[in-house]
Design a protein around this motif. Sequence first.
Motif, PDB file in Angstrom:
ATOM      1  N   THR A   1       5.408  -1.950   7.241  1.00 25.51           N
ATOM      2  CA  THR A   1       6.548  -2.876   7.304  1.00 25.51           C
ATOM      3  C   THR A   1       7.455  -2.551   8.484  1.00 25.51           C
ATOM      4  OG1 THR A   1       6.434  -3.237   4.924  1.00 25.51           O
ATOM      5  CG2 THR A   1       8.518  -3.794   6.015  1.00 25.51           C
ATOM      6  N   SER A   2       7.673  -1.270   8.729  1.00 27.08           N
ATOM      7  CA  SER A   2       8.506  -0.856   9.857  1.00 27.08           C
ATOM      8  C   SER A   2       7.896  -1.323  11.182  1.00 27.08           C
ATOM      9  CB  SER A   2       8.674   0.665   9.835  1.00 27.08           C
ATOM     10  OG  SER A   2       9.430   1.089  10.924  1.00 27.08           O
ATOM     11  N   LEU A   3       6.601  -1.074  11.353  1.00 27.69           N
ATOM     12  CA  LEU A   3       5.920  -1.524  12.573  1.00 27.69           C
ATOM     13  C   LEU A   3       5.907  -3.052  12.644  1.00 27.69           C
ATOM     14  CD1 LEU A   3       2.949   0.992  12.550  1.00 27.69           C
ATOM     15  CD2 LEU A   3       4.674   0.800  14.351  1.00 27.69           C
ATOM     16  N   TRP A   4       5.602  -3.694  11.544  1.00 30.12           N
ATOM     17  CA  TRP A   4       5.548  -5.155  11.486  1.00 30.12           C
ATOM     18  C   TRP A   4       6.874  -5.767  11.930  1.00 30.12           C
ATOM     19  CZ3 TRP A   4       1.928  -8.676  11.328  1.00 30.12           C
ATOM     20  CH2 TRP A   4       2.269  -9.995  11.024  1.00 30.12           C
ATOM     21  N   ASN A   5       7.959  -5.114  11.553  1.00 31.44           N
ATOM     22  CA  ASN A   5       9.287  -5.620  11.911  1.00 31.44           C
ATOM     23  C   ASN A   5       9.704  -5.249  13.333  1.00 31.44           C
ATOM     24  OD1 ASN A   5       9.675  -6.925   9.468  1.00 31.44           O
ATOM     25  ND2 ASN A   5      10.487  -5.088   8.495  1.00 31.44           N
ATOM     26  N   GLY A   6       8.879  -4.497  14.046  1.00 23.94           N
ATOM     27  CA  GLY A   6       9.152  -4.196  15.445  1.00 23.94           C
ATOM     28  C   GLY A   6       9.765  -2.837  15.720  1.00 23.94           C
ATOM     29  N   THR A   7       9.845  -1.978  14.716  1.00 25.90           N
ATOM     30  CA  THR A   7      10.403  -0.637  14.911  1.00 25.90           C
ATOM     31  C   THR A   7       9.340   0.254  15.532  1.00 25.90           C
ATOM     32  OG1 THR A   7      11.783  -0.947  12.967  1.00 25.90           O
ATOM     33  CG2 THR A   7      11.493   1.316  13.751  1.00 25.90           C
ATOM     34  N   ILE A   8       9.640   0.841  16.683  1.00 20.40           N
ATOM     35  CA  ILE A   8       8.641   1.682  17.351  1.00 20.40           C
ATOM     36  C   ILE A   8       8.823   3.171  17.061  1.00 20.40           C
ATOM     37  CG2 ILE A   8       8.252  -0.009  19.169  1.00 20.40           C
ATOM     38  CD1 ILE A   8       9.759   1.918  21.060  1.00 20.40           C
ATOM     39  N   SER A   9       9.952   3.558  16.473  1.00 19.36           N
ATOM     40  CA  SER A   9      10.100   4.973  16.142  1.00 19.36           C
ATOM     41  C   SER A   9       9.251   5.235  14.904  1.00 19.36           C
ATOM     42  CB  SER A   9      11.569   5.321  15.889  1.00 19.36           C
ATOM     43  OG  SER A   9      12.067   4.565  14.808  1.00 19.36           O
ATOM     44  N   PRO A  10       8.623   6.343  14.753  1.00 20.41           N
ATOM     45  CA  PRO A  10       8.740   7.608  15.466  1.00 20.41           C
ATOM     46  C   PRO A  10       7.763   7.768  16.632  1.00 20.41           C
ATOM     47  CG  PRO A  10       7.366   7.961  13.567  1.00 20.41           C
ATOM     48  CD  PRO A  10       7.761   6.489  13.574  1.00 20.41           C
ATOM     49  N   TYR A  11       7.216   6.686  17.165  1.00 24.00           N
ATOM     50  CA  TYR A  11       6.234   6.756  18.246  1.00 24.00           C
ATOM     51  C   TYR A  11       6.922   7.014  19.583  1.00 24.00           C
ATOM     52  CZ  TYR A  11       3.389   5.023  14.519  1.00 24.00           C
ATOM     53  OH  TYR A  11       2.764   4.894  13.305  1.00 24.00           O
ATOM     54  N   ASP A  12       6.201   7.676  20.491  1.00 23.46           N
ATOM     55  CA  ASP A  12       6.757   8.010  21.803  1.00 23.46           C
ATOM     56  C   ASP A  12       6.864   6.802  22.725  1.00 23.46           C
ATOM     57  OD1 ASP A  12       7.071  10.678  21.136  1.00 23.46           O
ATOM     58  OD2 ASP A  12       5.099  11.248  21.926  1.00 23.46           O
TER      59      ASP A  12
ATOM     60  N   ALA B   1       0.836  -1.206   0.000  1.00 19.01           N
ATOM     61  CA  ALA B   1       0.000   0.000   0.000  1.00 19.01           C
ATOM     62  C   ALA B   1       0.869   1.253   0.000  1.00 19.01           C
ATOM     63  CB  ALA B   1      -0.915  -0.008   1.230  1.00 19.01           C
ATOM     64  N   SER B   2       0.242   2.415  -0.187  1.00 17.09           N
ATOM     65  CA  SER B   2       0.991   3.672  -0.211  1.00 17.09           C
ATOM     66  C   SER B   2       1.703   3.934   1.118  1.00 17.09           C
ATOM     67  CB  SER B   2       0.066   4.837  -0.560  1.00 17.09           C
ATOM     68  OG  SER B   2      -0.969   4.953   0.399  1.00 17.09           O
ATOM     69  N   ASN B   3       1.157   3.419   2.215  1.00 12.86           N
ATOM     70  CA  ASN B   3       1.815   3.550   3.524  1.00 12.86           C
ATOM     71  C   ASN B   3       2.494   2.245   3.927  1.00 12.86           C
ATOM     72  OD1 ASN B   3      -0.477   2.067   4.057  1.00 12.86           O
ATOM     73  ND2 ASN B   3      -1.102   3.255   5.843  1.00 12.86           N
ATOM     74  N   GLY B   4       2.885   1.465   2.932  1.00  8.41           N
ATOM     75  CA  GLY B   4       3.498   0.162   3.175  1.00  8.41           C
ATOM     76  C   GLY B   4       4.785   0.208   3.973  1.00  8.41           C
ATOM     77  N   GLU B   5       5.573   1.285   3.786  1.00  9.27           N
ATOM     78  CA  GLU B   5       6.817   1.403   4.563  1.00  9.27           C
ATOM     79  C   GLU B   5       6.518   1.519   6.048  1.00  9.27           C
ATOM     80  OE1 GLU B   5       9.728   4.259   3.252  1.00  9.27           O
ATOM     81  OE2 GLU B   5       9.283   3.806   1.147  1.00  9.27           O
TER      82      GLU B   5
END
Length: 152
Positions: free
Chosen positions: A72-83, A65-69
Amino acid sequence: MTGDRLPTLPESVCERAAALASVYQTVVARSTQPEQPAVTPSTDRQLAFESRLDDQQVLESAQSASNGEKFTSLWNGTISPYDSHSEADVALCCLLAFWTGGESTQIDRLFRQSGLIRPKWDEVHYADGATYGERTIERACSHVTKTYTGES
């Protein structure tokens, strides 16, 4: 709190958690929730929506999707840019809610495969016995107003 005691009150403070919980359930919880049939939000969500995609299709669609990155980032466990980790959990659940049509069982199953899963997901965090994961999914589904319909 000032720490000043009214003369008519006892001098000691006693533990009364059970009594307070009973008062809360009797007065506050009942007065703030409209009368509804005995269907929990997660059950209601499961009855109201049916996913059009299987798990693999959800993942493929979300990643392309247009917000696929972001997905994918969240799916892989990356929590940034979230607080916080919790904010990232909700963000991933919101994306999954869109692609699954708000089907909470499928969201839970997929989230457990993601890099964000942690023991907290299954811990009871609420007086009614709900787990952190259950409430995170409910919160995400309540924020998602449009879901994938298969139409462009």
